[in-house]
Write an enzyme that holds these catalytic residues in place. Sequence first.
Site, mmCIF file in Angstrom:
data_model
loop_
_atom_site.group_PDB
_atom_site.id
_atom_site.type_symbol
_atom_site.label_atom_id
_atom_site.label_comp_id
_atom_site.label_asym_id
_atom_site.label_seq_id
_atom_site.Cartn_x
_atom_site.Cartn_y
_atom_site.Cartn_z
ATOM 1 N N ASN A 78 6.261 -23.795 -30.574
ATOM 2 C CA ASN A 78 8.263 -23.767 -30.679
ATOM 3 C C ASN A 78 8.319 -23.443 -31.492
ATOM 4 O O ASN A 78 7.863 -23.340 -32.765
ATOM 5 C CB ASN A 78 7.933 -25.354 -29.869
ATOM 6 C CG ASN A 78 9.674 -25.598 -30.047
ATOM 7 O OD1 ASN A 78 10.349 -24.443 -29.128
ATOM 8 N ND2 ASN A 78 10.027 -26.782 -30.009
ATOM 9 N N HIS A 135 11.718 -24.126 -33.152
ATOM 10 C CA HIS A 135 12.995 -25.411 -34.138
ATOM 11 C C HIS A 135 14.014 -24.669 -35.416
ATOM 12 O O HIS A 135 13.061 -24.367 -36.300
ATOM 13 C CB HIS A 135 12.334 -26.443 -33.530
ATOM 14 C CG HIS A 135 13.487 -27.266 -33.689
ATOM 15 N ND1 HIS A 135 13.726 -27.808 -32.747
ATOM 16 C CD2 HIS A 135 13.738 -27.705 -34.545
ATOM 17 C CE1 HIS A 135 14.848 -29.024 -33.152
ATOM 18 N NE2 HIS A 135 15.028 -29.097 -34.116
ATOM 19 N N SER A 184 11.305 -23.682 -37.808
ATOM 20 C CA SER A 184 10.011 -24.389 -38.074
ATOM 21 C C SER A 184 9.353 -23.801 -36.514
ATOM 22 O O SER A 184 10.494 -23.836 -35.896
ATOM 23 C CB SER A 184 9.703 -25.597 -37.612
ATOM 24 O OG SER A 184 10.736 -26.347 -39.178
ATOM 25 N N ASP A 234 9.226 -32.373 -30.483
ATOM 26 C CA ASP A 234 9.740 -31.533 -32.265
ATOM 27 C C ASP A 234 8.273 -32.207 -32.951
ATOM 28 O O ASP A 234 9.424 -32.506 -33.872
ATOM 29 C CB ASP A 234 11.670 -31.477 -32.731
ATOM 30 C CG ASP A 234 12.028 -30.810 -31.330
ATOM 31 O OD1 ASP A 234 11.320 -30.066 -30.463
ATOM 32 O OD2 ASP A 234 12.960 -30.860 -31.324
HETATM 33 C C1 GRF Z 1 16.615 -20.049 -31.533
HETATM 34 O O1 GRF Z 1 17.431 -20.560 -32.131
HETATM 35 C C2 GRF Z 1 15.728 -21.505 -30.970
HETATM 36 O O2 GRF Z 1 14.895 -21.927 -32.425
HETATM 37 C C3 GRF Z 1 16.665 -22.731 -30.368
HETATM 38 O O3 GRF Z 1 17.224 -21.460 -29.629
HETATM 39 C C4 GRF Z 1 17.572 -20.620 -29.925
HETATM 40 C C5 GRF Z 1 16.846 -19.382 -28.589
HETATM 41 O O4 GRF Z 1 17.473 -18.340 -29.291
HETATM 42 N N1 GRF Z 1 15.354 -23.717 -29.717
HETATM 43 P P1 GRF Z 1 16.478 -17.365 -27.745
HETATM 44 O O5 GRF Z 1 17.478 -17.450 -26.489
HETATM 45 O O6 GRF Z 1 15.692 -16.920 -28.394
HETATM 46 O O7 GRF Z 1 18.234 -15.799 -28.512
#
Ligand code: GRF
Length: 218
Positions: free
Chosen positions: A100, A102, A129, A138
């Site tokens: 993932n 995050h 991360s 997470d």
């Molecule tokens: C990113 O900031 C990711 O880290 C978070 O949600 C956002 C997703 O962006 N969990 P996208 O859908 O890839 O544009």
Amino acid sequence: MLASGGGSNLQALLDAIGRGDLAAEIVGVFSDRPTAPALLRVAEALRWSVDARMQPDRAQFDSTLAEAVAGVQPDWIICAGFMRILGHAFVERFRGRLVNIHPSLLPRHRGLRTHARAIAAGDTLHGASMHFVIPELDAGSVIAIVEMPILHHDSAPSLAARLLPREHVLIVAVAQLLAQGRLSEHDGKTHLDGHALFRPMRLDLHGTLTLPSQEPAA
Ligand code: GRF
């Protein structure tokens, strides 16, 4: 790839593949939101979605999703902005192949609203991360981070906007290592080329992942 939102991280992977910078293939995009723009970034045959709100319970959604994901036989499953908490059974089924991205420097700010919480906490550093997914939210071992300063005039939206392009570089760099078979998780630790990392790798200004041991001593 699991995504609920815009899919800019997915697009970063697709672009890197298109440029020949990432030797990988996206074999499916899975969403809990049938209207997620992320789905439109790939051919229809690669799209899968089920409206999680229409499922009787979380376990049912998870098992439907798990069957669909298993059906495309992915080597790796990357979550980027997937807004459903994956249940224990799903995570255990794919454990070690599930990562993932995050938007915080884990273990700080697990969960939602990370940018606002980093500002409210008075943090001077923020970042993103990539980590292995375990049942606890997470909390899996971190593979790599990208850091950036929080500026005095930052708001949650400005911080998120400055971080997102860095996330794109991070996700491509980590996906490259995944595709090369160089990353694994054992005993709750990230391993690179079979050796446990004691701290996450870090993305440098050139977009290269550096090992902790290569960093100058503090
Ligand atoms: C990113 O900031 C990711 O880290 C978070 O949600 C956002 C997703 O962006 N969990 P996208 O859908 O890839 O544009």
